[in-house]
Design a protein around this motif. Structure first.
Motif, mmCIF file in Angstrom:
data_model
loop_
_atom_site.group_PDB
_atom_site.id
_atom_site.type_symbol
_atom_site.label_atom_id
_atom_site.label_comp_id
_atom_site.label_asym_id
_atom_site.label_seq_id
_atom_site.Cartn_x
_atom_site.Cartn_y
_atom_site.Cartn_z
ATOM 1 N N THR A 153 -9.042 -0.369 3.715
ATOM 2 C CA THR A 153 -8.594 0.634 4.689
ATOM 3 C C THR A 153 -7.626 1.640 4.109
ATOM 4 O O THR A 153 -7.714 2.827 4.384
ATOM 5 C CB THR A 153 -7.909 -0.057 5.892
ATOM 6 N N ILE A 154 -6.679 1.208 3.291
ATOM 7 C CA ILE A 154 -5.671 2.136 2.778
ATOM 8 C C ILE A 154 -5.395 1.816 1.318
ATOM 9 O O ILE A 154 -5.440 0.653 0.908
ATOM 10 C CB ILE A 154 -4.376 2.054 3.624
ATOM 11 N N VAL A 155 -5.162 2.845 0.541
ATOM 12 C CA VAL A 155 -5.001 2.681 -0.904
ATOM 13 C C VAL A 155 -3.776 1.827 -1.207
ATOM 14 O O VAL A 155 -2.725 1.960 -0.578
ATOM 15 C CB VAL A 155 -4.907 4.052 -1.595
ATOM 16 N N THR A 156 -3.908 0.920 -2.174
ATOM 17 C CA THR A 156 -2.826 -0.009 -2.480
ATOM 18 C C THR A 156 -1.879 0.564 -3.524
ATOM 19 O O THR A 156 -2.214 1.495 -4.263
ATOM 20 C CB THR A 156 -3.377 -1.344 -3.008
ATOM 21 N N LEU A 157 -0.702 -0.050 -3.607
ATOM 22 C CA LEU A 157 0.296 0.373 -4.592
ATOM 23 C C LEU A 157 -0.258 0.222 -6.006
ATOM 24 O O LEU A 157 -0.065 1.092 -6.859
ATOM 25 C CB LEU A 157 1.572 -0.454 -4.402
ATOM 26 N N ASP A 158 -0.943 -0.889 -6.259
ATOM 27 C CA ASP A 158 -1.526 -1.106 -7.590
ATOM 28 C C ASP A 158 -2.503 0.002 -7.961
ATOM 29 O O ASP A 158 -2.516 0.501 -9.096
ATOM 30 C CB ASP A 158 -2.258 -2.453 -7.629
ATOM 31 N N GLU A 159 -3.344 0.393 -7.004
ATOM 32 C CA GLU A 159 -4.342 1.426 -7.265
ATOM 33 C C GLU A 159 -3.671 2.769 -7.516
ATOM 34 O O GLU A 159 -4.103 3.542 -8.389
ATOM 35 C CB GLU A 159 -5.312 1.512 -6.091
ATOM 36 N N LEU A 160 -2.617 3.061 -6.774
ATOM 37 C CA LEU A 160 -1.872 4.305 -6.986
ATOM 38 C C LEU A 160 -1.239 4.327 -8.373
ATOM 39 O O LEU A 160 -1.317 5.322 -9.097
ATOM 40 C CB LEU A 160 -0.784 4.460 -5.921
ATOM 41 N N ALA A 161 -0.586 3.219 -8.735
ATOM 42 C CA ALA A 161 0.073 3.151 -10.032
ATOM 43 C C ALA A 161 -0.928 3.275 -11.169
ATOM 44 O O ALA A 161 -0.658 3.893 -12.202
ATOM 45 C CB ALA A 161 0.850 1.842 -10.153
ATOM 46 N N GLU A 162 -2.121 2.692 -10.984
ATOM 47 C CA GLU A 162 -3.148 2.768 -12.024
ATOM 48 C C GLU A 162 -3.688 4.185 -12.161
ATOM 49 O O GLU A 162 -3.905 4.672 -13.273
ATOM 50 C CB GLU A 162 -4.290 1.804 -11.685
ATOM 51 N N GLU A 163 -3.897 4.876 -11.044
ATOM 52 C CA GLU A 163 -4.475 6.221 -11.096
ATOM 53 C C GLU A 163 -3.453 7.269 -11.523
ATOM 54 O O GLU A 163 -3.786 8.206 -12.251
ATOM 55 C CB GLU A 163 -5.051 6.605 -9.730
ATOM 56 N N HIS A 219 0.827 -1.209 0.000
ATOM 57 C CA HIS A 219 0.000 0.000 0.000
ATOM 58 C C HIS A 219 0.860 1.257 0.000
ATOM 59 O O HIS A 219 2.096 1.198 -0.140
ATOM 60 C CB HIS A 219 -0.956 -0.015 1.194
ATOM 61 N N LEU A 220 0.193 2.395 0.160
ATOM 62 C CA LEU A 220 0.875 3.691 0.102
ATOM 63 C C LEU A 220 2.055 3.756 1.054
ATOM 64 O O LEU A 220 3.089 4.345 0.738
ATOM 65 C CB LEU A 220 -0.123 4.808 0.422
ATOM 66 N N LEU A 261 -6.342 10.547 -0.457
ATOM 67 C CA LEU A 261 -6.669 9.167 -0.793
ATOM 68 C C LEU A 261 -6.361 8.274 0.401
ATOM 69 O O LEU A 261 -5.219 8.186 0.836
ATOM 70 C CB LEU A 261 -5.845 8.708 -2.002
ATOM 71 N N LYS A 262 -7.366 7.622 0.938
ATOM 72 C CA LYS A 262 -7.174 6.764 2.103
ATOM 73 C C LYS A 262 -7.777 5.375 1.909
ATOM 74 O O LYS A 262 -7.191 4.379 2.309
ATOM 75 C CB LYS A 262 -7.799 7.401 3.348
ATOM 76 N N LEU A 263 -8.963 5.335 1.331
ATOM 77 C CA LEU A 263 -9.685 4.078 1.251
ATOM 78 C C LEU A 263 -9.311 3.296 -0.001
ATOM 79 O O LEU A 263 -9.089 3.863 -1.068
ATOM 80 C CB LEU A 263 -11.192 4.323 1.275
ATOM 81 N N SER A 264 -9.220 1.989 0.172
ATOM 82 C CA SER A 264 -8.871 1.106 -0.923
ATOM 83 C C SER A 264 -10.079 0.305 -1.382
ATOM 84 O O SER A 264 -10.900 -0.111 -0.567
ATOM 85 C CB SER A 264 -7.766 0.143 -0.473
ATOM 86 N N LYS A 265 -10.163 0.103 -2.674
ATOM 87 C CA LYS A 265 -11.244 -0.733 -3.188
ATOM 88 C C LYS A 265 -11.038 -2.193 -2.779
ATOM 89 O O LYS A 265 -11.993 -2.927 -2.569
ATOM 90 C CB LYS A 265 -11.291 -0.623 -4.715
ATOM 91 N N ARG A 266 -9.767 -2.598 -2.683
ATOM 92 C CA ARG A 266 -9.487 -4.007 -2.396
ATOM 93 C C ARG A 266 -9.169 -4.238 -0.927
ATOM 94 O O ARG A 266 -9.618 -5.212 -0.336
ATOM 95 C CB ARG A 266 -8.314 -4.502 -3.252
#
Length: 568
Positions: free
Chosen positions: A388-398, A143-144, A380-385
């Motif tokens: 609780t906390i945004v994941t590395l994958d989600e950050l890289a995608e956005e 995550h972040l 950004l705090k909440l993760s879809k997966r």
């Protein structure tokens, strides 16, 4: 000439003066001297304060001297050096050095010839360095909180390698302890449709894992409870670890070793470590527990190795792990830890001292500050997966891998950081990663335009007529300014490696891109001939300069794990 060559020339001049008896230096001739680009125009191509550094205690012709007099003596000798056009003594004893156009222009050819190796050096040759970073539990997505170290740890490894060190990037897998049982229990609960257990892990990824575990070993959730927990823990661990490895490879972060904490215990390393500490006399028993006397070496309190209930502490594993690294031949161990680990600095240093090492020589503990990512003005705090906390994958995608990596790499690790998604992804010169990448793309486009005109990259100044690269043609001040900037790259990389500060490379790239853009905008520095004019030697000389700039920008971006696009 580059700064390193000038530094060597200054050392040679000092050695000659000492050898002739004209100069006496009480501490001898230094192995190297600092040569830098001056801050103000008109102060030559390079400057050094070596005369001011060495004047105290020195004598010229047997008499005490002063910085300016020593500077005059050294300047007279340096003016005889091939490639040096002039040396001026300024102020209290600064030496401002002007390099001949031909000597300066040869830098471009040297860069082109070196290619991907330009910027590399041997300043850390012979050093075997272990860089440990991220070190997450294999119980969920990265995550972040891991993202900054994924960038900086990888970039530190890259600049250390470029400086000649033998580097191993290592991920310490925290796969021992009760969290692994909590992990297994969470997967089991998800598979059975039960609520997440106390201290368990929640999020959609746990539901996904339950399905993957069942697919990997059908019937696993029908086993007896104890057998089921052990089996689910093993299969879930393997799946989640492979997921973390995939995440990091996608993020352009590479590890040479994935080291299991559990393996330390399985191999007997921890008991061996405890016995070694006892033999050294740095442990004692108190209140039924076993302690390491780290206060003898600067720690604020002694540390428990074995609790009164017989349970081993994380610090026992940490000590065994450090000794394992040293046994594998690492001269220096670098730890990259999060902002909540400030207390680890002194305890790790004390631990190294307890096992007989000098922590100043073998240990480097870096503490990174927190990162906040803003999107639409909201953090950004909440993760879809993960929930609780945004994941590395989600950050890289956005955000994009390049934009995220560069934005994290361009700041010191100990600087708290707030990044706005809109700012770091916009296609604007105000966005540093776009600015540098666009600079590289511009050099590629210029090279394509030159090829369309049949221009060739000639780098041999001794070739026959019509085939020769003539560095003396790069005489415009913008030419020389760009050459000086490009010549600085090896020193910047070496400094980034020695100081463990890859952000120096990012800031250098931005400054050098600015110098290149000013050169590009100068009409007198056109690379292409005007109108229907034939290609002249000066055009091809400037083509070499463009290729050199492209090489430096590409090499610098690669050290940060960022791509160098040819078109944007």
């Amino acid at each position: 000439m580059n700064p390193e060559q000038l530094s060597a020339a200054v050392v040679d001049a000092l050695s000659a003066l000492v050898g002739e008896g004209a100069l006496d230096l009480p501490d001898g001739v230094p192995a190297e001297v600092t040569v830098e680009r001056p801050r103000q125009k008109g102060h030559g191509d390079y400057a050094t304060n070596v005369a001011m550094k060495l004047a105290k205690g020195a004598s010229v012709d047997g008499a005490p001297t002063n910085p300016r007099a020593l500077g005059e003596l050294l300047a007279s000798r340096l003016r005889q050096t091939e490639g040096v056009a002039d040396v001026e003594v300024a102020g209290p004893g600064f030496l401002n050095i002007t390099v001949e156009a031909g000597a300066q222009g040869r830098v471009a050819a040297e860069i082109v010839a070196a290619g991907a190796a330009y910027g590399h050096s041997e300043v850390l040759a012979g050093q075997k360095i272990n860089v440990e970073f991220i070190s997450a539990n294999p119980t969920g997505p990265l995550h972040l909180g891991h993202t900054r170290w994924a960038v900086l740890g990888d970039a530190i490894g890259r600049v250390l390698s470029a400086a000649g060190a033998e580097v191993t990037r290592e991920f310490y897998i925290n796969d021992r302890g009760v969290q692994m049982d909590h992990f297994a229990n969470s997967i089991i609960a998800a598979a059975l449709g039960e609520p997440t257990p106390p201290d368990g892990y929640a999020g959609a990824y746990i539901d996904d894992l339950a399905k993957q575990v069942e697919a990997a070993q059908p019937g696993i959730f029908e086993l007896p409870p104890d057998e089921r927990r052990a089996a689910v823990r093993a299969v879930g661990y393997d799946i989640q670890l492979r997921e973390q490895q995939k995440q990091l490879e996608t993020f352009n972060t590479h590890f040479d070793v994935w080291f299991s904490e559990q393996s330390l215990h399985a191999s007997g390393s921890v008991p061996d470590t405890l016995q070694h500490l006892k033999d050294l006399g740095h442990v004692y028993e108190s209140d039924g527990a076993l302690w390491m006397r780290t206060t003898d070496f600067g720690d604020d309190k002694d540390r428990v190795l074995i609790k009164s209930d017989g349970e081993l502490t994380y610090f026992a594993s940490d000590t065994a792990y450090y000794l394992n690294k040293r046994a594998r031949g690492f001269d220096h161990c670098i730890y990259l830890l999060g902002a909540d680990h400030h207390g680890y600095v002194n305890r790790l240093r004390a631990m190294a001292a307890c096992v007989g090492d000098d922590p100043d020589q073998t240990l480097d503990v870096m503490i990174g500050q927190l990162v906040k990512i803003l999107s639409g003005g909201e953090e950004l705090k909440l993760s879809k997966r993960a929930g609780t906390i945004v994941t590395l994958d989600e950050l890289a995608e956005e955000i994009g891998v390049d934009a995220l990596r560069y934005s994290l790499a361009r700041y010191p690790a100990d600087s708290p950081l707030v990044l706005d998604v809109a700012e770091i992804t916009k296609a604007s010169a105000d966005n540093p990663v776009y600015y540098v990448q666009y600079g590289h793309a511009r050099t590629c486009r210029m090279m394509e335009n030159a090829a369309d005109l049949g221009m060739q990259v000639r780098t041999d100044p001794s070739a026959g007529s019509g085939q020769r690269y003539d560095p003396t043609l790069l005489t415009h001040e913008r030419d020389r300014e760009l050459l000086r900037a490009l010549a600085e790259f090896p020193r910047v990389v070496a400094g980034a490696a020695e100081l463990r500060e890859p952000h120096r490379v990012a800031r250098y790239l931005e400054d050098t891109t600015s110098v290149f853009n000013k050169w590009y905008d100068t009409k007198e520095c056109r690379m292409l001939p005007s109108g229907d004019d034939p290609v002249a030697p000066v055009n091809e000389a400037r083509l070499v300069l463009v290729v050199a700039a492209r090489t430096v920008l590409a090499n610098g971006l690669d050290l940060l794990g960022v791509s160098a696009p040819e078109r944007m």
